[in-house]
Design a protein around this motif. Structure first.
Motif, short mmCIF file in Angstrom:
data_model
loop_
_atom_site.label_atom_id
_atom_site.label_comp_id
_atom_site.label_asym_id
_atom_site.label_seq_id
_atom_site.Cartn_x
_atom_site.Cartn_y
_atom_site.Cartn_z
N CYS A 249 -6.83 -4.23 29.26
CA CYS A 249 -6.66 -4.58 27.85
C CYS A 249 -6.18 -6.02 27.79
O CYS A 249 -5.19 -6.40 28.42
CB CYS A 249 -5.64 -3.65 27.19
SG CYS A 249 -5.21 -4.13 25.51
N LEU A 250 -6.89 -6.85 27.02
CA LEU A 250 -6.62 -8.27 26.92
C LEU A 250 -6.42 -8.67 25.47
O LEU A 250 -6.97 -8.04 24.57
CB LEU A 250 -7.78 -9.08 27.52
CG LEU A 250 -8.17 -8.75 28.96
CD1 LEU A 250 -9.47 -9.44 29.32
CD2 LEU A 250 -7.07 -9.14 29.92
N ILE A 251 -5.66 -9.72 25.27
CA ILE A 251 -5.48 -10.31 23.94
C ILE A 251 -6.19 -11.66 23.95
O ILE A 251 -5.93 -12.51 24.81
CB ILE A 251 -4.00 -10.46 23.59
CG1 ILE A 251 -3.36 -9.08 23.43
CG2 ILE A 251 -3.82 -11.27 22.30
CD1 ILE A 251 -1.85 -9.11 23.23
N ARG A 252 -7.08 -11.85 23.01
CA ARG A 252 -7.86 -13.08 22.89
C ARG A 252 -7.34 -13.87 21.69
O ARG A 252 -7.46 -13.44 20.55
CB ARG A 252 -9.34 -12.74 22.71
CG ARG A 252 -10.24 -13.92 22.37
CD ARG A 252 -11.65 -13.44 22.08
NE ARG A 252 -12.27 -12.90 23.27
CZ ARG A 252 -13.00 -13.62 24.13
NH1 ARG A 252 -13.19 -14.89 23.92
NH2 ARG A 252 -13.54 -13.05 25.18
N LEU A 253 -6.76 -15.03 21.95
CA LEU A 253 -6.31 -15.91 20.88
C LEU A 253 -7.47 -16.79 20.44
O LEU A 253 -8.17 -17.37 21.27
CB LEU A 253 -5.16 -16.79 21.35
CG LEU A 253 -3.94 -16.04 21.91
CD1 LEU A 253 -2.89 -17.03 22.36
CD2 LEU A 253 -3.38 -15.09 20.88
N LEU A 254 -7.70 -16.91 19.14
CA LEU A 254 -8.84 -17.68 18.65
C LEU A 254 -8.62 -19.18 18.73
O LEU A 254 -9.57 -19.95 18.79
CB LEU A 254 -9.17 -17.26 17.21
CG LEU A 254 -9.60 -15.81 17.04
CD1 LEU A 254 -10.14 -15.59 15.63
CD2 LEU A 254 -10.63 -15.39 18.07
N ARG A 255 -7.38 -19.62 18.70
CA ARG A 255 -7.06 -21.05 18.90
C ARG A 255 -7.91 -21.96 18.02
O ARG A 255 -8.71 -22.75 18.51
CB ARG A 255 -7.23 -21.41 20.37
CG ARG A 255 -6.17 -20.77 21.26
CD ARG A 255 -6.56 -20.76 22.74
NE ARG A 255 -6.97 -22.06 23.22
CZ ARG A 255 -6.15 -22.97 23.76
NH1 ARG A 255 -4.86 -22.72 23.85
NH2 ARG A 255 -6.60 -24.13 24.20
N PRO A 256 -7.75 -21.87 16.69
CA PRO A 256 -8.54 -22.73 15.79
C PRO A 256 -8.23 -24.20 16.02
O PRO A 256 -7.17 -24.57 16.54
CB PRO A 256 -8.10 -22.27 14.41
CG PRO A 256 -6.76 -21.65 14.60
CD PRO A 256 -6.81 -21.02 15.96
N HIS A 257 -9.19 -25.02 15.64
CA HIS A 257 -9.07 -26.48 15.71
C HIS A 257 -9.08 -27.02 17.14
O HIS A 257 -8.82 -28.20 17.35
CB HIS A 257 -7.80 -26.98 14.99
CG HIS A 257 -7.59 -26.37 13.64
ND1 HIS A 257 -8.55 -26.43 12.64
CD2 HIS A 257 -6.56 -25.65 13.13
CE1 HIS A 257 -8.10 -25.79 11.58
NE2 HIS A 257 -6.91 -25.30 11.84
N THR A 258 -9.39 -26.17 18.13
CA THR A 258 -9.48 -26.65 19.51
C THR A 258 -10.92 -26.97 19.91
O THR A 258 -11.14 -27.58 20.95
CB THR A 258 -8.93 -25.61 20.50
OG1 THR A 258 -9.73 -24.43 20.42
CG2 THR A 258 -7.48 -25.28 20.19
N GLY A 259 -11.88 -26.52 19.12
CA GLY A 259 -13.28 -26.74 19.45
C GLY A 259 -13.82 -25.79 20.49
O GLY A 259 -14.96 -25.95 20.95
N GLU A 260 -13.05 -24.79 20.87
CA GLU A 260 -13.53 -23.82 21.87
C GLU A 260 -14.64 -22.96 21.27
O GLU A 260 -14.58 -22.59 20.09
CB GLU A 260 -12.39 -22.94 22.35
CG GLU A 260 -11.33 -23.69 23.14
CD GLU A 260 -10.10 -22.85 23.42
OE1 GLU A 260 -10.06 -21.70 22.98
OE2 GLU A 260 -9.17 -23.37 24.07
N PRO A 261 -15.66 -22.61 22.06
CA PRO A 261 -16.74 -21.77 21.54
C PRO A 261 -16.26 -20.36 21.24
O PRO A 261 -15.26 -19.89 21.79
CB PRO A 261 -17.76 -21.79 22.68
CG PRO A 261 -16.96 -22.08 23.91
CD PRO A 261 -15.86 -23.00 23.47
N GLY A 262 -17.00 -19.69 20.36
CA GLY A 262 -16.59 -18.36 19.94
C GLY A 262 -16.57 -17.35 21.06
O GLY A 262 -15.86 -16.35 20.98
N GLY A 263 -17.33 -17.56 22.11
CA GLY A 263 -17.37 -16.63 23.23
C GLY A 263 -16.53 -17.05 24.41
O GLY A 263 -16.76 -16.59 25.53
N ASN A 264 -15.54 -17.89 24.18
CA ASN A 264 -14.72 -18.36 25.31
C ASN A 264 -13.99 -17.20 25.97
O ASN A 264 -13.84 -16.13 25.40
CB ASN A 264 -13.73 -19.43 24.84
CG ASN A 264 -12.58 -18.84 24.04
OD1 ASN A 264 -11.74 -18.13 24.56
ND2 ASN A 264 -12.54 -19.14 22.74
N GLU A 265 -13.52 -17.42 27.18
CA GLU A 265 -12.85 -16.38 27.94
C GLU A 265 -11.34 -16.58 28.00
O GLU A 265 -10.69 -16.16 28.95
CB GLU A 265 -13.43 -16.33 29.36
CG GLU A 265 -14.89 -15.87 29.41
CD GLU A 265 -15.09 -14.45 28.88
OE1 GLU A 265 -14.17 -13.62 29.06
OE2 GLU A 265 -16.14 -14.18 28.29
#
Length: 401
Positions: A249-265
Motif C-alpha cells: 500500500c503506497l501513498i502518492r502525493l500529486l505535488r502540484p506546480h512541480t511539472g511532474e507527469p500524471g503517471g509519475n512513480e
C-alpha cells in the motif's frame, strides 16, 4: 438539483468502434452488445503500419452520426454491461455537458483511486484527474466537443500513438469536466495489447455487478462532483492518492506546480506517510488486529492482509472526509459497489506470487477484510487531512517507492 436534466429519450447517441483486423470478430460482438444503438466499426486505416491507436482514433472521433447529441468511441477489446444502450442514455441525461468515461483501468495511478473514492462516498460520478491520461476504452463526449477533438487530433503525427494522452491534453486545455460512471458500464476483456509498452492485465476499477444501475442511480446533485473533484485538481499541497502495487500500500502525493507527469512513480510506503494524511500507523495496525480477533474462519495471508487493510482504511477515511464536505447528504454506498472497488485492488495490486497463493476462499477472505477496513475508516473519518508541501523525501529521508 441545479443544471439541465435531460430525459433519456432526448439523448441521441452516435457510436464508433475502433478496430484492428488482428482482433477478428471482436468488434462484431460489441456491435451486438450496443443494440438497439447502431454502432459503426471504424477499422485502422493502415493496419500493416506501425501500431498506433491515435491513427484509428482520428477517424473514430470524426465518425459522428447526423443528428447525434453525443458521440461514443469504444475500443474493440471492450465488453459492455447488460442493457448497455439504456444504461448509457440514462447516465448521459444527468450530465449532458460533460465528457464521460464508462471505464477506468484498475491500476491507473490516479483515476482508479478517484473511482474507488467516489464508489465509497456513494456517488455515481467520479471526477477524473486533469493530468493523467484519459480512459479511452469507452469514452463519450457531446457531439460538438467530439468534432472539435477530431479536428484537434487530425494534425498530430500518428507516431505519437497514444490517443489517451492527446485526449487528456485536449480536455485540459478546454477545462472540460471529465467524469467516470460508478459503477463502470464497460470493462476490458483482457485481450493482449496491440501496442508495445502497454502490457499487463487491464480491467475495470468498479465493475457493475447485477443488477445494473437504474435511471435514478445517476441523479445526484452536480455539486457533489465539485466536492470530489477538489481531491485532484493539482491546486493544493494536500492532494494524494492511495495505491496498491506489488503487494504494498503506497501513498502518492500529486505535488502540484512541480511539472511532474500524471503517471509519475513518486509514492511512499503508507506507514511512513500516513500521519501526514491524518492517521497514525498504530491506529491502522490496531484496527486490523482488532478485526482479526473477531474472525472465526479463514484468515488471508498476513502481508497481503496488512496492505489491503491499510489501503481500505485510508480510503474509508478519505471518503468520510469527502462526505462531510458534500452540499447534500448521499445515501451510503452499496456493499456490492464497495466490494467491487476492493476486489479490483486485490486483482491488480498483488504480486504474482501472492495472488497465486490465494485460492477462491482466500481471495474472498481478503476482499472481506478490505471491505471491513473501508467500513471502519468511514466510521472513524473526520477532519480534512494535511500534507506537508514540497517535501522531497519521506519522513525518514527515504527515496520514493
Amino acid at each position: 438539483m441545479s443544471g439541465p436534466v435531460w430525459r433519456a429519450e432526448e439523448v441521441r447517441l452516435s457510436v464508433a468502434i475502433m478496430h484492428h483486423p488482428v482482433r477478428g470478430g471482436a468488434a462484431d460482438r460489441i456491435v451486438e452488445a450496443c443494440r438497439p444503438l447502431s454502432a459503426r466499426i471504424v477499422p485502422d486505416p493502415a493496419p500493416d503500419a506501425v501500431r498506433s491507436p491515435l491513427r484509428t482514433a482520428k477517424v473514430a472521433w470524426a465518425a459522428i452520426a447526423d443528428g447525434a447529441t453525443h458521440h461514443l468511441v469504444l475500443q474493440d477489446d471492450a465488453r459492455l454491461v447488460a442493457g448497455f444502450a439504456d444504461r448509457v442514455a440514462d447516465a448521459v441525461a444527468r450530465r449532458p455537458a460533460a465528457g464521460i468515461a464508462l471505464y477506468t483501468d484498475w491500476s491507473s495511478p490516479q483515476n482508479s483511486y478517484l473511482s474507488r473514492l467516489a464508489a465509497v462516498v456513494g456517488s455515481p460520478w467520479a471526477p477524473l484527474s486533469p493530468m493523467e491520461w484519459t480512459p479511452a476504452l469507452a469514452l463519450l463526449l457531446p457531439a460538438g466537443t467530439a468534432a472539435e477533438l477530431a479536428a484537434y487530433l487530425a494534425p498530430i503525427p500518428d507516431e505519437v500513438t497514444d490517443d489517451d494522452q492527446m485526449i487528456a491534453r485536449f480536455c485540459r486545455e478546454r477545462d472540460l469536466p471529465m467524469l467516470a460512471t460508478v459503477p463502470h458500464l464497460a470493462d476490458n476483456r483482457g485481450m493482449p495489447t496491440l501496442v508495445d509498452g502497454h502490457g499487463g492485465r487491464h480491467h475495470a476499477t468498479v465493475w457493475a455487478a447485477p443488477p445494473t444501475p437504474s435511471a435514478a442511480h445517476w441523479d445526484v446533485d452536480p455539486r457533489t462532483d465539485a466536492a470530489l473533484a477538489a481531491r485532484s485538481r493539482y491546486r493544493r499541497h494536500d492532494e494524494y492518492m492511495v495505491q496498491v502495487k506489488d503487494s504494498r500500500c503506497l501513498i502518492r502525493l500529486l505535488r502540484p506546480h512541480t511539472g511532474e507527469p500524471g503517471g509519475n512513480e513518486f509514492c511512499w510506503y503508507w506507514d511512513d506517510w500516513c500521519d501526514l494524511i491524518g492517521v497514525s500507523g498504530r491506529e491502522v495496525t490496531a484496527g486490523l488486529a482488532a478485526h482479526l480477533d473477531t474472525l472465526d474462519g479463514l484468515r488471508p495471508p498476513p502481508r497481503p492482509a496488512m496492505e489491503l487493510w491499510a489501503a481500505g482504511y485510508l480510503l474509508g477515511l478519505d471518503a468520510a472526509r469527502v462526505r462531510e464536505s458534500l452540499p447534500a447528504p448521499l445515501a451510503p454506498a452499496r456493499d456490492s459497489t464497495i466490494r467491487a472497488a476492493v476486489a479490483s485492488w486485490a486483482g491488480s495490486g498483488l504480486t504474482a506470487a501472492d495472488a497465486g497463493a490465494l485460492d477462491a476462499a482466500g481471495r474472498a477472505a481478503l476482499i472481506d477484510l478490505g471491505a471491513a477496513a473501508v467500513a471502519l475508516g468511514l466510521r472513524r473519518g473526520g477532519t480534512a487531512p494535511f500534507v506537508a508541501a514540497g517535501a522531497p523525501a519521506g519522513p525518514h529521508g527515504e527515496e520514493p517507492a
